[in-house]
Design an enzyme around this catalytic site. Structure first.
Site, PDB file in Angstrom:
ATOM      1  N   GLU A 168     -15.546  21.893  -6.228  1.00 18.69           N
ATOM      2  CA  GLU A 168     -14.620  22.874  -5.631  1.00 18.69           C
ATOM      3  C   GLU A 168     -13.513  22.471  -4.810  1.00 18.69           C
ATOM      4  O   GLU A 168     -13.694  21.608  -3.858  1.00 18.69           O
ATOM      5  CB  GLU A 168     -15.808  23.842  -4.831  1.00 18.69           C
ATOM      6  CG  GLU A 168     -16.751  24.514  -5.610  1.00 18.69           C
ATOM      7  CD  GLU A 168     -17.769  25.297  -4.796  1.00 18.69           C
ATOM      8  OE1 GLU A 168     -17.449  25.575  -3.591  1.00 18.69           O
ATOM      9  OE2 GLU A 168     -18.950  25.579  -5.448  1.00 18.69           O
ATOM     10  N   CYS A 213      -8.437  22.859   0.720  1.00 16.47           N
ATOM     11  CA  CYS A 213      -9.869  22.264   1.313  1.00 16.47           C
ATOM     12  C   CYS A 213     -10.146  21.462   0.172  1.00 16.47           C
ATOM     13  O   CYS A 213     -10.467  21.968  -1.015  1.00 16.47           O
ATOM     14  CB  CYS A 213     -10.688  23.399   1.717  1.00 16.47           C
ATOM     15  SG  CYS A 213     -12.299  22.552   2.105  1.00 16.47           S
ATOM     16  N   CYS A 269     -23.189  15.390  -2.485  1.00 15.01           N
ATOM     17  CA  CYS A 269     -23.274  14.714  -1.279  1.00 15.01           C
ATOM     18  C   CYS A 269     -24.628  14.016  -0.840  1.00 15.01           C
ATOM     19  O   CYS A 269     -25.815  14.672  -1.227  1.00 15.01           O
ATOM     20  CB  CYS A 269     -22.748  15.641  -0.136  1.00 15.01           C
ATOM     21  SG  CYS A 269     -22.719  14.919   1.683  1.00 15.01           S
ATOM     22  N   CYS A 302     -27.626  17.462   4.964  1.00 14.62           N
ATOM     23  CA  CYS A 302     -27.386  18.524   6.143  1.00 14.62           C
ATOM     24  C   CYS A 302     -28.289  19.640   5.433  1.00 14.62           C
ATOM     25  O   CYS A 302     -27.917  20.243   4.524  1.00 14.62           O
ATOM     26  CB  CYS A 302     -26.008  19.024   6.497  1.00 14.62           C
ATOM     27  SG  CYS A 302     -25.146  17.635   7.247  1.00 14.62           S
ATOM     28  N   CYS A 359     -26.238  23.011   4.436  1.00 15.46           N
ATOM     29  CA  CYS A 359     -25.415  23.076   3.601  1.00 15.46           C
ATOM     30  C   CYS A 359     -25.596  23.023   2.067  1.00 15.46           C
ATOM     31  O   CYS A 359     -26.444  22.186   1.521  1.00 15.46           O
ATOM     32  CB  CYS A 359     -24.695  21.664   3.683  1.00 15.46           C
ATOM     33  SG  CYS A 359     -23.145  21.488   2.656  1.00 15.46           S
ATOM     34  N   CYS A 391     -19.160  26.772   0.629  1.00 16.81           N
ATOM     35  CA  CYS A 391     -19.040  25.739  -0.293  1.00 16.81           C
ATOM     36  C   CYS A 391     -20.097  25.240  -0.860  1.00 16.81           C
ATOM     37  O   CYS A 391     -21.204  25.183  -0.517  1.00 16.81           O
ATOM     38  CB  CYS A 391     -18.641  24.467   0.587  1.00 16.81           C
ATOM     39  SG  CYS A 391     -17.953  23.099  -0.279  1.00 16.81           S
TER      40      CYS A 391
HETATM   41  N1  SAH Z   1     -19.155  15.926   5.276  1.00 16.55           N
HETATM   42  C1  SAH Z   1     -18.043  16.387   5.938  1.00 16.55           C
HETATM   43  C2  SAH Z   1     -17.146  17.208   5.481  1.00 16.55           C
HETATM   44  C3  SAH Z   1     -17.683  18.355   4.441  1.00 16.55           C
HETATM   45  S1  SAH Z   1     -18.514  19.818   5.013  1.00 16.55           S
HETATM   46  C4  SAH Z   1     -18.728  16.932   7.186  1.00 16.55           C
HETATM   47  O1  SAH Z   1     -19.863  17.009   7.331  1.00 16.55           O
HETATM   48  O2  SAH Z   1     -18.086  17.165   8.257  1.00 16.55           O
HETATM   49  C5  SAH Z   1     -17.298  20.404   6.123  1.00 16.55           C
HETATM   50  C6  SAH Z   1     -17.797  21.377   7.328  1.00 16.55           C
HETATM   51  O3  SAH Z   1     -18.401  22.463   6.614  1.00 16.55           O
HETATM   52  C7  SAH Z   1     -18.723  20.512   8.155  1.00 16.55           C
HETATM   53  O4  SAH Z   1     -18.287  20.889   9.508  1.00 16.55           O
HETATM   54  C8  SAH Z   1     -20.062  21.186   7.857  1.00 16.55           C
HETATM   55  O5  SAH Z   1     -20.891  20.882   8.959  1.00 16.55           O
HETATM   56  C9  SAH Z   1     -19.637  22.388   7.585  1.00 16.55           C
HETATM   57  N2  SAH Z   1     -20.534  23.395   6.716  1.00 16.55           N
HETATM   58  C10 SAH Z   1     -21.354  23.038   5.570  1.00 16.55           C
HETATM   59  N3  SAH Z   1     -22.068  24.122   5.570  1.00 16.55           N
HETATM   60  C11 SAH Z   1     -21.877  24.996   6.124  1.00 16.55           C
HETATM   61  C12 SAH Z   1     -22.397  26.055   6.293  1.00 16.55           C
HETATM   62  N4  SAH Z   1     -23.554  26.664   5.706  1.00 16.55           N
HETATM   63  N5  SAH Z   1     -21.881  27.197   7.273  1.00 16.55           N
HETATM   64  C13 SAH Z   1     -20.792  26.659   8.178  1.00 16.55           C
HETATM   65  N6  SAH Z   1     -20.509  25.335   8.019  1.00 16.55           N
HETATM   66  C14 SAH Z   1     -21.027  24.610   7.290  1.00 16.55           C
END
Ligand code: SAH
Length: 343
Positions: free
Chosen positions: A90, A103, A110, A114, A117, A330
């Site tokens: 995406e 973006c 990944c 997390c 995510c 995302c």
């Molecule tokens: N892997 C990298 C970049 C991709 S995620 C990272 O972790 O920074 C980009 C951002 O989106 C990160 O700050 C991540 O923590 C955040 N993110 C992921 N899922 C999310 C969600 N459900 N709500 C808000 N932020 C989210």
């Protein structure tokens, strides 16, 4: 052996061209054509016909295919791209006063795990090549007929888990004869891979480094972000200090506010304590409820959290929520494509 032109730097294209028996300056010509957005070698009109067909034999110039596209009422455009091996990734284009920002995804899936995510579900399939990363910009520019001037590496994947290709991508996108995006217009977001943060610092690129913190407490952060077990907060801060010493750049902290979990005044105070003495800016985002158990903070809690920083004159802003009506979080669009659901 075929070469993906989108994955090669200008210098490498010059080397390739000369290995094929042409003058190296033709490399710059070809590089320029590629980023002008030609779709076939035949459009490279100042290159001889014979050499164009030789190029077509050994090189490819393929962009990711638009599998699905959603346009928000606020102008945000979200793409699900299909890559040559069938993987789906995406990208999102956001329209701001100061120009268009994209973006980008850096991996298919990944491995960081997390909990909040959507991309983490299913793990990583593979790293993207530099050409597949830059291809997202080229495909979006072509589709929208606009110039994209800012890049945030905040799509699917962990950029520092695919560092070599990400650095290569930035070098190519930065080239004045190509897309010409200055390093200051790149933001690289990481969940906090300390060794890689220090390595990146040594490169001294004037990009913005964004770190996903989300909690100033080790136990809580480890629960939300398993990466914290390997790289706990003290280690993360130490690496960021080294990064800041090497680059002189202000760090950006990402903090997703989750209702009654990490949005207290005590969390704000602990966060400031953790980063005391550093130059940083806090980017607050209401968590996107992409996964069960994560609910957006109330307006009052968001205000209270931001006020804690304001009182200490520490810059903290709430990111404008764009594209909320187009399934935003995302990883969701990819999921819809893979399961054959209509949005
Ligand atoms: N892997 C990298 C970049 C991709 S995620 C990272 O972790 O920074 C980009 C951002 O989106 C990160 O700050 C991540 O923590 C955040 N993110 C992921 N899922 C999310 C969600 N459900 N709500 C808000 N932020 C989210």
């Amino acid at each position: 052996m075929t070469y993906d032109l989108y994955s090669l730097t200008k210098k490498e294209i010059a080397e390739l061209v000369s290995s094929l028996g042409e003058k190296p300056y033709r490399g710059k010509q070809i590089f320029t054509w590629v980023y002008r957005g030609v779709t076939s070698f035949d459009e490279m009109t100042d290159v001889s016909k014979a050499f164009r067909s030789k190029l077509a034999e050994v090189c490819t110039m393929e962009l990711p295919r638009i599998e699905r596209k959603q346009v928000s009422v606020d102008g945000t455009v979200k793409y699900a791209f299909r890559l040559s091996d069938g993987e789906v990734i995406e990208s999102v284009v956001m329209v701001y006063h100061h120009g268009n920002t994209i973006c980008l995804s850096t991996q298919a899936g990944c491995n960081m795990g997390c909990r909040f995510c959507a991309t983490a579900i299913g793990g990583k399939t593979r790293d993207l090549t530099a050409g597949e990363i830059i291809g997202q910009i080229m495909a979006a520019q072509r589709d929208l007929n606009c110039r994209i001037g800012n890049v945030v590496l905040m799509g699917m994947g962990e950029p520092l888990d695919n560092m070599e290709n990400v650095l290569r991508f930035m070098e190519i996108a930065n080239d004045v004869d190509g897309i010409n995006i200055g390093y200051r217009h790149f933001t690289l977001s990481t969940c906090g891979l300390c060794d890689k943060i220090e390595l990146l610092g040594q490169k001294q690129l004037p990009i913005t480094l964004s770190v996903s913190v989300h909690s100033p407490f080790d136990e809580e952060r480890s629960e939300m972000m398993p990466v914290n077990k390997k790289y706990p907060l003290a280690k993360l801060v130490a690496s960021l200090k080294k990064y800041q010493e090497a680059t002189g750049r202000r760090i950006s902290i990402e903090y997703a506010l989750i209702r009654d979990k990490n949005d207290s005044a005590a969390h704000a105070a602990a966060l400031m304590n953790l980063f005391a003495g550093m130059q940083y800016h806090v980017n607050v985002i209401p968590v996107n409820p992409a996964r069960e158990g994560f609910v957006k903070s109330s307006k009052e809690n968001v205000r209270r959290f931001l006020d804690c920083f304001a009182k200490k004159n520490i810059p903290a802003t709430m990111r404008r929520e764009l594209g909320a009506d187009i399934s935003a979080a995302c990883g969701q669009l990819r999921h819809q494509v893979q399961t054959g659901k209509k949005s």
